[in-house]
Design an enzyme around this catalytic site. Structure first.
Site, PDB file in Angstrom:
ATOM      1  N   ARG A 203      -6.092  13.764 -18.564  1.00 28.23           N
ATOM      2  CA  ARG A 203      -6.644  14.589 -19.640  1.00 28.23           C
ATOM      3  C   ARG A 203      -8.141  14.388 -19.794  1.00 28.23           C
ATOM      4  O   ARG A 203      -8.781  15.127 -20.536  1.00 28.23           O
ATOM      5  CB  ARG A 203      -5.942  14.260 -20.964  1.00 28.23           C
ATOM      6  CG  ARG A 203      -4.466  14.634 -20.950  1.00 28.23           C
ATOM      7  CD  ARG A 203      -3.665  13.845 -21.962  1.00 28.23           C
ATOM      8  NE  ARG A 203      -3.971  14.149 -23.329  1.00 28.23           N
ATOM      9  CZ  ARG A 203      -3.358  15.089 -24.058  1.00 28.23           C
ATOM     10  NH1 ARG A 203      -2.427  15.832 -23.512  1.00 28.23           N
ATOM     11  NH2 ARG A 203      -3.681  15.275 -25.309  1.00 28.23           N
TER      12      ARG A 203
ATOM     13  N   LYS B 296       8.059   8.191 -41.176  1.00 25.04           N
ATOM     14  CA  LYS B 296       8.428   7.859 -39.810  1.00 25.04           C
ATOM     15  C   LYS B 296       9.501   6.774 -39.847  1.00 25.04           C
ATOM     16  O   LYS B 296       9.372   5.781 -40.557  1.00 25.04           O
ATOM     17  CB  LYS B 296       7.181   7.365 -39.071  1.00 25.04           C
ATOM     18  CG  LYS B 296       7.291   7.410 -37.572  1.00 25.04           C
ATOM     19  CD  LYS B 296       5.929   7.232 -36.918  1.00 25.04           C
ATOM     20  CE  LYS B 296       6.094   7.281 -35.395  1.00 25.04           C
ATOM     21  NZ  LYS B 296       4.806   7.263 -34.696  1.00 25.04           N
TER      22      LYS B 296
ATOM     23  N   GLU C 284      -8.247  11.357 -25.392  1.00 24.54           N
ATOM     24  CA  GLU C 284      -8.623  10.696 -24.146  1.00 24.54           C
ATOM     25  C   GLU C 284     -10.051  11.038 -23.734  1.00 24.54           C
ATOM     26  O   GLU C 284     -10.767  10.201 -23.174  1.00 24.54           O
ATOM     27  CB  GLU C 284      -7.654  11.082 -23.028  1.00 24.54           C
ATOM     28  CG  GLU C 284      -6.237  10.560 -23.217  1.00 24.54           C
ATOM     29  CD  GLU C 284      -5.361  11.457 -24.087  1.00 24.54           C
ATOM     30  OE1 GLU C 284      -5.886  12.467 -24.613  1.00 24.54           O
ATOM     31  OE2 GLU C 284      -4.173  11.162 -24.246  1.00 24.54           O
TER      32      GLU C 284
END
Lengths: 607, 607
Positions: free
Chosen positions: A385, A280, A357
């Site tokens: 969600r 990343k 979530e």
């Protein structure tokens, strides 16, 4: 290469050239893509680290597959900038009004096969595309690029596990950068993949040792990675049991290896998972050293301003110091919701569920049932969600879970997938749930304490960005709503920080003798005040959809009681709201201060 | 045993006796529990097969653990009847007003540690309870009984994968009856479990062979099971990587083995997964032979009446025969939503996602993107589990996915976890989504065709149970709403089958000169008609929460336009609605025909 690198010159030529480039040309193109997307993010904000990490993967995919005939999906889309560049999109206006979206969007380009603002949807969508292809007798490939963090999301796992027979021509590329948005504590990361044989691992290990210095960020990453890989060696055939032939790991920055492996995969008939290891932030030193900080960056890499997020973080630290039962729960947005300081000061009391979530909310419900006082910090768009968990696990049991909902209302440059326009309509009708909206950070603290004293489910919602202090003096315990500006004419009932600020501005702009009320409690309404206001001309104002929101609640109040009131609802029409600044979005939707001022002027002339 | 079997005599004595019973006494108690719960289900409806299968597991858990000091959670709760009986609850009034709920509910008994109407929440809740316990320095065990089908739900998987370090004192009992509600196609079922060593398998295999005849239903089941077990033998340490020590499989009907194993588990400090193999429907021949049919049974095992579910199933078969692009998607409720015939006639075009509503909805979005015409059939209460997918994957992309939403409104005996009261408020504000509510089965077909012609996201919602034909003649293409009863006085705008039927009845009862309008489109409203009605006294009527629903939409219509209309909203207050008949629930909420008649009478006297 100079011709090749003309990114603005339509897509077909560049994409065609990618098919026949030499390895050196591709490497040069990769470097060029990095510089271009870095500039774009520097100017307009956006996701940096994950985009830098996916450049070679995307190049190799475009080299090998034939998009848009083949279908390419991202999960989530914040790694797709190089794909956008390659397919002819100009990132100089990235995330700004009329410019390119920060996420894939089929409405923007036929090269984006599916929308991708929220994590976890890609494999399910790809399976749907495969089923459609097969039933229609078509023959294209469906390729998904999914990050390791997204794979831990429940919907992604449902799709992986759903069937032991996966459709052929499905290629799942696991872009494994070894971390979620913050950090990856997931068992999945250490469990899901395998290496087919020790030999393969040894080869890769030796290849890594030759290629990368241990002192580089990649080297450090690799040490961690190798540790993990060792854990996989005991014949964990996780993906193969789920109908995906496992191939990997490959070095996700080695174009030669990637093109070779993907070329072979393209010839395969079976569904495949390709495990690519990437770094990343690859190629941008600061990002590579500290990718979490560079996951998403504001325009010009600005530091956080005076905002609700920062205020919440400070508040949580103060209250946590006084109250041992307070715990914070989030879902891969620790920094975004303002919990960084809390994470440092109270690491044992911060629960980051990853991009889960549902699990986060139900876990919080369990904590509340067990005697703790959980505060769940999520963005509005991600809270939706876990709607069922809020209803079923928190509210039906009337548990004292406090939701601090950031990015409510218009979110600006993240655009249509990230708008926080639905929490009010959806949550207002949930039994036992209180819903609050502070006008400023001081009131956030007031409502926070008020909500926790209720020992019941509650939501406090507030927008992102700069939050000026609006003054005001009446604590919410003394009266539910507070009048911020007196006036004998129209009564403006404003709900939420931005709406309140705009209402005050609009009252001044219009010159009308308006009363402006800060309606900081949406559930319950200030029924006593509404009763007294029944004979007045009332204008409700909110930064949200007019349908089902705060204004709707006020209209309902009178209509349930058979009171024939004069209520005018001012809110946004129910349409998707694309990226722009939040102010531009408000203007486009007709809910700016000027819009309200115009309405107030009209109404006061009418009266 | 006679004393022991006095189930009505308070809980403490029986639970205490379980601790010291002889094996034979326990077996007799198991048999008694089976008879009792069979009688209860026969009288009042409810879940039969899963409850019969869990009797010994529950007995053994109560023998070994010390509830409610230790915490016991079910996932889902439809296997908990024996637990209810053991803890002193009288099932003779099961699922009826004032009687015992069909699902665990902490409001009903301290022995129910968490609510459990929707699948997949238990492990997340248990982790929350464990975290609370540990932070508070308590020492009890947290025990979860989770079915194999529930384990495939995304939230359950999130919780399993969430951390490689699970809290100690967590005991997950996998009640593996080898099937989901319909059938389990999941890779999970064949992937998640392992047997520690071949030796263990051989022992178990031999034990099975000795114990059960191959010709029995259990025997047939075991052949399938053994096949599966063999697949697990290659050192799949799925659960151990997720921080759960795997123990099993054990025979979930062998009290002796269960008590022994659970006793040892209780002494362990680590988190454990116990894999228990059970037979759904165990002990009741018809149920054992055909557990799918007996998963949930109506009162007196009645056959399905004239209902929207049956009408939808018939309609889907007809349309599918004409249109090859039509596919049906559901989530472990094939029978419930009326898809049994479709499943037989078009097996390749039915996609049952298991208890994975999120995956189901996004897969449907993918299918629509790929050129198919998917119809997603879910209960309202389960649709709310995919709220984000409806918004993000279907509606933001404006894809032609048609949702047929069954059990909307009051659901009757399933009670508060299963009410369909939230779909209207939540869905009404979603961009691009149309929302329809037919008055009867004929209109369901009309709206179905109308919605599909729109080639856009749409919801058709309707209640469960008997659906009389209400007549009416105006197809939805000609006008959005239709007047079913003319009248010069009050205008009743009724939305949804039950509300329309009650409105007609109420108009007659009241004797008032009412016009009754069937408001079959909630989004969009019939704006032309509403405009014409502006001067009239309007009463909106719906079987749903007054907050954010249909009436709210009508009040909004006028308030957004600054029209001072006389609108009276009649709907339910926002409270949890416990089990009773739907008619009793409507009465309790003040939304029966009589309630409406009273209001109409009052209003017509006022005028």
């Amino acid at each position: 290469m100079s011709e090749t690198l003309d990114m603005q010159g339509g897509n077909a030529p560049l994409l065609q050239q990618v098919k026949t480039m030499t390895p050196r040309q591709m490497e040069a193109l990769a470097a060029h893509l990095r510089v271009t997307l870095l500039d774009a993010v520097r100017s307009n904000g956006g996701h940096l680290a994950s985009n830098l990490g996916a450049v070679e993967l995307i190049l190799a995919l475009h080299r090998v597959f034939d998009f848009p005939h083949d279908k390419l999906l991202f999960d989530v889309g914040h790694q797709s900038y190089a794909h956008k560049l390659l397919t002819g999109r100009d990132l100089s206006e990235l995330r700004t009004a009329g410019g390119i979206s920060g996420f894939p969007d089929p409405a923007e380009s036929e090269y984006d096969a599916f929308i991708a603002g929220h994590s976890g949807n890609s494999i399910a969508a790809a399976l749907g595309l495969c089923h459609a292809r097969d039933l229609r007798g078509e023959g294209h490939k469906v390729v998904v690029v999914v990050g390791d963090a997204s794979l831990g999301n429940g919907e992604a796992l449902e799709a992986v596990f759903a069937s032991e027979k996966k459709p052929k021509g499905l290629v799942v590329v696991l872009n494994d950068n070894g971390m979620a948005i913050s950090k990856n504590q997931s068992a999945l990361y250490r469990s899901v993949a395998k290496i087919s044989a020790k030999q393969r691992y040894r080869n890769f290990n030796s290849f890594l040792g030759k290629t990368f210095k241990e002192t580089s960020a990649f080297g450090r990453h690799l040490r961690k990675f190798k540790y993990t890989v060792k854990g996989w060696l005991n014949k964990n055939d996780f993906f193969e049991r789920c109908g995906l032939k496992y191939i990997g790991p490959v070095n996700g920055h080695d174009l030669h290896e990637l093109v070779g492996v993907l070329g072979n995969i393209r010839k395969l008939d079976t569904a495949v998972l390709l495990h690519a290891v990437t770094v990343k932030g690859k190629g941008y030193e600061a990002a590579e050293e500290d990718p979490a900080r560079f996951h998403g960056v504001a325009r010009n890499f600005g530091e956080g301003e005076h905002s609700f997020s920062l205020a919440l973080g400070k508040l949580l630290c103060e209250r946590a110091a006084q109250d041992e039962s307070l715990v914070a729960v989030t879902a891969a947005m620790t920094d975004g919701v303002g919990l960084s300081a809390f994470a440092e000061q109270f690491p044992a009391r911060l629960f980051d569920a990853g991009i889960c979530e549902e699990y986060a909310v139900t876990m919080a419900a369990g904590m509340a049932k067990g005697g703790l006082s959980p505060v769940v910090c999520l963005y509005s768009t991600f809270l939706q969600r876990a709607f069922d968990q809020i209803v079923h696990d928190v509210c039906l049991q009337d548990l004292p879970v406090l939701f601090c909902v950031d990015r409510a209302g218009l979110v600006g440059s993240d655009g249509k997938t990230h708008q926080g326009m639905l929490d009010l309509p959806a949550l207002r009708a949930v039994p036992n749930l209180r819903v609050f909206a502070p006008k400023d950070c001081a009131e956030l603290a007031d409502l926070f304490d008020y909500a926790r004293r209720l020992r019941a489910p509650a939501v406090i919602r507030y927008p992102n960005g700069y939050a000026p202090n609006l003054g005001g003096t009446v604590p919410v315990g003394e009266s539910l709503w507070e009048t911020l500006r007196e006036g004998a004419g129209i009564v403006v009932l404003a709900c939420g920080a931005r709406a309140v600020a705009r209402a005050i501005e609009a009252a001044k702009l219009s010159g009308a003798d308006c009363r402006v009320v800060n309606c900081r409690t949406v559930v319950p309404l200030d029924e006593e005040l509404l009763g007294r206001l029944a004979g007045r001309t009332i204008v409700t104002f909110e930064e949200g959809y007019a349908r089902g929101g705060f204004g709707s609640a006020v209209a309902e109040f009178y209509a349930e009681r058979g009171i024939r009131a004069d209520v005018r609802i001012v809110g946004a029409p129910v349409v998707p709201v694309p990226h722009a600044t939040a102010a531009e979005q408000a203007q486009a939707l007709g809910i700016s201060a000027r819009d309200l001022a115009r309405i107030l002027t009209e109404l006061s002339h009418r009266a």
